[in-house]
Design a protein around this motif. Sequence first.
Motif, mmCIF file in Angstrom:
data_model
loop_
_atom_site.group_PDB
_atom_site.id
_atom_site.type_symbol
_atom_site.label_atom_id
_atom_site.label_comp_id
_atom_site.label_asym_id
_atom_site.label_seq_id
_atom_site.Cartn_x
_atom_site.Cartn_y
_atom_site.Cartn_z
ATOM 1 N N ASN A 71 -2.464 16.336 -12.664
ATOM 2 C CA ASN A 71 -1.501 16.372 -11.575
ATOM 3 C C ASN A 71 -2.225 16.530 -10.226
ATOM 4 O O ASN A 71 -2.941 17.503 -10.021
ATOM 5 C CB ASN A 71 -0.563 17.557 -11.814
ATOM 6 C CG ASN A 71 0.498 17.692 -10.740
ATOM 7 O OD1 ASN A 71 0.316 17.263 -9.602
ATOM 8 N ND2 ASN A 71 1.606 18.290 -11.103
ATOM 9 N N PRO A 72 -2.040 15.573 -9.330
ATOM 10 C CA PRO A 72 -2.768 15.604 -8.058
ATOM 11 C C PRO A 72 -2.499 16.852 -7.228
ATOM 12 O O PRO A 72 -3.328 17.239 -6.415
ATOM 13 C CB PRO A 72 -2.307 14.346 -7.326
ATOM 14 C CG PRO A 72 -1.191 13.794 -8.103
ATOM 15 C CD PRO A 72 -1.218 14.386 -9.463
ATOM 16 N N ASN A 248 6.077 16.113 -9.198
ATOM 17 C CA ASN A 248 5.722 14.693 -9.210
ATOM 18 C C ASN A 248 5.578 14.125 -10.618
ATOM 19 O O ASN A 248 5.891 12.958 -10.869
ATOM 20 C CB ASN A 248 4.463 14.454 -8.384
ATOM 21 C CG ASN A 248 3.327 15.380 -8.786
ATOM 22 O OD1 ASN A 248 3.476 16.177 -9.719
ATOM 23 N ND2 ASN A 248 2.208 15.282 -8.093
ATOM 24 N N MET A 252 7.604 10.961 -12.187
ATOM 25 C CA MET A 252 7.021 9.803 -12.865
ATOM 26 C C MET A 252 7.694 9.563 -14.208
ATOM 27 O O MET A 252 8.002 8.431 -14.581
ATOM 28 C CB MET A 252 5.518 10.017 -13.093
ATOM 29 C CG MET A 252 4.675 9.924 -11.851
ATOM 30 S SD MET A 252 4.845 8.336 -10.995
ATOM 31 C CE MET A 252 5.868 8.835 -9.636
ATOM 32 N N LEU A 255 11.070 8.131 -13.509
ATOM 33 C CA LEU A 255 10.960 6.727 -13.105
ATOM 34 C C LEU A 255 10.749 5.837 -14.322
ATOM 35 O O LEU A 255 11.343 4.770 -14.464
ATOM 36 C CB LEU A 255 9.769 6.564 -12.163
ATOM 37 C CG LEU A 255 10.076 6.213 -10.713
ATOM 38 C CD1 LEU A 255 11.235 7.024 -10.180
ATOM 39 C CD2 LEU A 255 8.850 6.397 -9.854
ATOM 40 N N PHE A 277 2.017 12.438 -3.813
ATOM 41 C CA PHE A 277 1.263 11.794 -4.880
ATOM 42 C C PHE A 277 -0.208 11.597 -4.582
ATOM 43 O O PHE A 277 -0.842 10.724 -5.169
ATOM 44 C CB PHE A 277 1.905 10.452 -5.210
ATOM 45 C CG PHE A 277 3.321 10.574 -5.652
ATOM 46 C CD1 PHE A 277 3.620 10.963 -6.935
ATOM 47 C CD2 PHE A 277 4.357 10.322 -4.775
ATOM 48 C CE1 PHE A 277 4.929 11.103 -7.359
ATOM 49 C CE2 PHE A 277 5.672 10.457 -5.179
ATOM 50 C CZ PHE A 277 5.964 10.854 -6.476
ATOM 51 N N MET A 279 -3.448 10.203 -3.332
ATOM 52 C CA MET A 279 -3.778 8.877 -2.809
ATOM 53 C C MET A 279 -2.776 7.814 -3.250
ATOM 54 O O MET A 279 -2.749 6.724 -2.696
ATOM 55 C CB MET A 279 -5.183 8.480 -3.218
ATOM 56 C CG MET A 279 -5.362 8.240 -4.690
ATOM 57 S SD MET A 279 -7.057 7.683 -5.031
ATOM 58 C CE MET A 279 -7.066 7.712 -6.812
ATOM 59 N N TYR A 280 -1.943 8.154 -4.199
ATOM 60 C CA TYR A 280 -0.987 7.168 -4.691
ATOM 61 C C TYR A 280 0.251 7.060 -3.835
ATOM 62 O O TYR A 280 1.139 6.249 -4.099
ATOM 63 C CB TYR A 280 -0.601 7.482 -6.128
ATOM 64 C CG TYR A 280 -1.817 7.407 -6.957
ATOM 65 C CD1 TYR A 280 -2.360 6.173 -7.288
ATOM 66 C CD2 TYR A 280 -2.499 8.543 -7.307
ATOM 67 C CE1 TYR A 280 -3.546 6.093 -7.965
ATOM 68 C CE2 TYR A 280 -3.686 8.477 -7.982
ATOM 69 C CZ TYR A 280 -4.206 7.243 -8.309
ATOM 70 O OH TYR A 280 -5.385 7.164 -8.966
ATOM 71 N N ASP A 282 0.601 5.723 -1.367
ATOM 72 C CA ASP A 282 0.705 4.404 -0.763
ATOM 73 C C ASP A 282 1.276 3.357 -1.696
ATOM 74 O O ASP A 282 1.503 2.224 -1.309
ATOM 75 C CB ASP A 282 -0.668 3.952 -0.285
ATOM 76 C CG ASP A 282 -0.983 4.569 1.048
ATOM 77 O OD1 ASP A 282 -0.087 4.552 1.902
ATOM 78 O OD2 ASP A 282 -2.095 5.076 1.224
ATOM 79 N N LEU A 283 1.451 3.749 -2.920
ATOM 80 C CA LEU A 283 2.014 2.793 -3.862
ATOM 81 C C LEU A 283 3.529 2.768 -3.724
ATOM 82 O O LEU A 283 4.154 3.776 -3.444
ATOM 83 C CB LEU A 283 1.674 3.198 -5.295
ATOM 84 C CG LEU A 283 0.257 2.936 -5.771
ATOM 85 C CD1 LEU A 283 0.077 3.471 -7.179
ATOM 86 C CD2 LEU A 283 -0.026 1.450 -5.748
ATOM 87 N N ASP A 284 4.103 1.631 -3.951
ATOM 88 C CA ASP A 284 5.558 1.521 -4.021
ATOM 89 C C ASP A 284 6.035 2.086 -5.335
ATOM 90 O O ASP A 284 5.288 2.069 -6.303
ATOM 91 C CB ASP A 284 5.963 0.051 -3.958
ATOM 92 C CG ASP A 284 6.073 -0.411 -2.518
ATOM 93 O OD1 ASP A 284 6.340 0.428 -1.654
ATOM 94 O OD2 ASP A 284 5.879 -1.600 -2.278
ATOM 95 N N PRO A 285 7.238 2.531 -5.558
ATOM 96 C CA PRO A 285 8.183 2.747 -4.476
ATOM 97 C C PRO A 285 7.821 4.009 -3.717
ATOM 98 O O PRO A 285 7.420 4.992 -4.312
ATOM 99 C CB PRO A 285 9.499 2.942 -5.219
ATOM 100 C CG PRO A 285 9.086 3.540 -6.518
ATOM 101 C CD PRO A 285 7.772 2.920 -6.850
ATOM 102 N N PHE A 286 7.998 3.975 -2.456
ATOM 103 C CA PHE A 286 7.752 5.161 -1.670
ATOM 104 C C PHE A 286 8.807 6.193 -2.000
ATOM 105 O O PHE A 286 9.942 6.096 -1.561
ATOM 106 C CB PHE A 286 7.821 4.826 -0.182
ATOM 107 C CG PHE A 286 6.684 3.981 0.262
ATOM 108 C CD1 PHE A 286 5.392 4.308 -0.074
ATOM 109 C CD2 PHE A 286 6.912 2.840 1.008
ATOM 110 C CE1 PHE A 286 4.324 3.518 0.343
ATOM 111 C CE2 PHE A 286 5.854 2.057 1.424
ATOM 112 C CZ PHE A 286 4.568 2.391 1.094
ATOM 113 N N ILE A 287 8.415 7.166 -2.734
ATOM 114 C CA ILE A 287 9.369 8.215 -3.079
ATOM 115 C C ILE A 287 9.462 9.227 -1.940
ATOM 116 O O ILE A 287 8.454 9.637 -1.382
ATOM 117 C CB ILE A 287 8.914 8.958 -4.352
ATOM 118 C CG1 ILE A 287 8.626 7.987 -5.475
ATOM 119 C CG2 ILE A 287 9.947 9.997 -4.764
ATOM 120 C CD1 ILE A 287 9.821 7.470 -6.164
#
Lengths: 337, 337
Positions: A71-72, A248, A252, A255, A277, A279-280, A282-287
């Motif tokens: 977990n980040p 988070n 996930m 999702l 998240f 570094m993530y 930046d990934l879609d979907p922007f939660i």
Amino acid sequence: MVTIYDIANKANVSAMTVSRVINNTGRVSDKTRAKVKKVMQELNYVPNQMARSLVLQQSKTLFLLITDITNPFYTTLSRGAEDAARKHGYNLLFGNSDENLSKESEYINTILSTRVDGVLLAPAGDPSAAHLERLLERNVPFVLIDREVPGIQSDIVQGDSKEASKKLMEHLLSYGHRNIALVNGSSSISSARDRLQGYNEMLKLHDLSANERYIFETSFGPFKDQSGLMAWLDQLHPFPTAFLAGNNVLAMELLHALRSRGLQVPEDVSVVCFDDFGMYSDLDPFITVAAQQAYQFGYLGMQLLIERITDREEAGPQKKIILPAEIIVRRSVKKLA
Amino acid sequence: MVTIYDIANKANVSAMTVSRVINNTGRVSDKTRAKVKKVMQELNYVPNQMARSLVLQQSKTLFLLITDITNPFYTTLSRGAEDAARKHGYNLLFGNSDENLSKESEYINTILSTRVDGVLLAPAGDPSAAHLERLLERNVPFVLIDREVPGIQSDIVQGDSKEASKKLMEHLLSYGHRNIALVNGSSSISSARDRLQGYNEMLKLHDLSANERYIFETSFGPFKDQSGLMAWLDQLHPFPTAFLAGNNVLAMELLHALRSRGLQVPEDVSVVCFDDFGMYSDLDPFITVAAQQAYQFGYLGMQLLIERITDREEAGPQKKIILPAEIIVRRSVKKLA
DNA sequence: TTGTAAGCGTTATCAT
DNA sequence: ATGATAACGCTTACAA
């Protein structure tokens, strides 16, 4: 293994003189010092930390026990803790309990037998009290992170979970959502309780009845395919228009489950959660998230711990640091008509 | 702190008898054993691991040094290493070098002075050779993970980077891409070199000229905003239709940079990379990746290390485990007309 | 300025 | 079956 005596022999001095050179204590003539240092170099001497700890009765080592290394939130926290520890000259041991009380207990054994100078830990839950008691008995200083444990007094760095939960709910409510479900961690964890409380209070504030069925309680991690979650989703009606995930990892898992039901976020259903998240992000979907200051949890927690150890005598009052979360609005929430 | 002597006194036996009870060695009468155990309970005795290590000349502790704790490849690997270590009764110390040679060097100091029984590490790069030499001098067993270091003989668990790189390129090429850029880690790292080699070989195989400008070399991590990357993108023309990123962190940095230029994946530009995203693999956009068996890197690496330590005498030949990667085709690559 | 002796908590060895 | 002694590598206290 080359010891202090090997150095002493070769340099024609006593072991004590070598010790003095190593630790820069006492008086040693420059000439002797130079000679000893030279021999240490030649023999590639490295002090035996265990022997030293044994006599010094302190290891200059701290332990960091987190509950989910994947977990980040915790890995970022770890970076903070590591930085603070090294800054003060401490080595850091890591452990990972997987939100599992018996693994945690094993780590407590390690911690006790390893004679670390202190522990920074995120407890797996309220039953961790028994483990913490063992630390108390042994006088091992510790600082809690993220979760408090009823019955245990200690320094702690916490997030303002209830407040953040309310803000997240406020966001959903302001977007017109009324059927809001909560996917949360175990209620034996203080932060989960706080999040639930924020959830309930906001429902009440808006005169919405709390629907027990809308609450799903499971483990905060680590990530896994959640058949339980799937089953819960299946029996939900009316189906919620929005979900609040307690962290988070749960987001996930949610999702994942929603996707396998063919539901899109935010088109079909909205989702917000605790913790960003890393570094993530930046990934879609922007939660849309309540981002906690993970690094600070670790950094400040470690500082509290080191203070505790340093000022051991002057016990001082328990310190509690509460870190606010920041709501980052992205686009996982749909505005309802 | 209660010692073995406290137990001995209270139980009216010698310290040796207590030691025998603790370690289940030698002969002790059931009656004595019971008495000793009872006293240990009462006094809440925990053996001092440092004293034990000092005489035993082994710590039952291993060290895992990774290069980026925020990278799920390494955290998953860590889980594997942890599981393997605990399974064999070893404690595990973690360190995180941040791909930084001087931090790595500091950790080598810790490792040496801490007298761990062995080390599993991902070296920061070829210059790590100097650090590894220090381990060799001291006879500290170690196993490399993910990266080999020229001039250093050792057991190692590696990915088949070149092959995976070729497969990734094959995928891009088969989708019609011809202008393919590479964002890679430092060429002082063997895996980066292998990935570059695979990239080049595939270009050659398809009679495409390698364009030096299409290659950007930076650090494998940890994640940061890459102004250098931005600048590099700005001077690229013709602009590549596809990018191959040397790992997941670089993919994130690239995505970040592309997004700030207003480019969408895969509509405007395609992206593939090494390493999957752990639990984030479910987030959009689904990046096509060469997924490495992160957990196995750690688990098998730790096994090799423990074997090395156990069969210390029978040196045996260096072992090399090469783990293939699996290409997971998702939807980050656009089919060109 | 340097050295001697004792002790940190444990276990191996050798006795009894 | 149990115990006395020395040793692991280092530092503190004291002495020279």
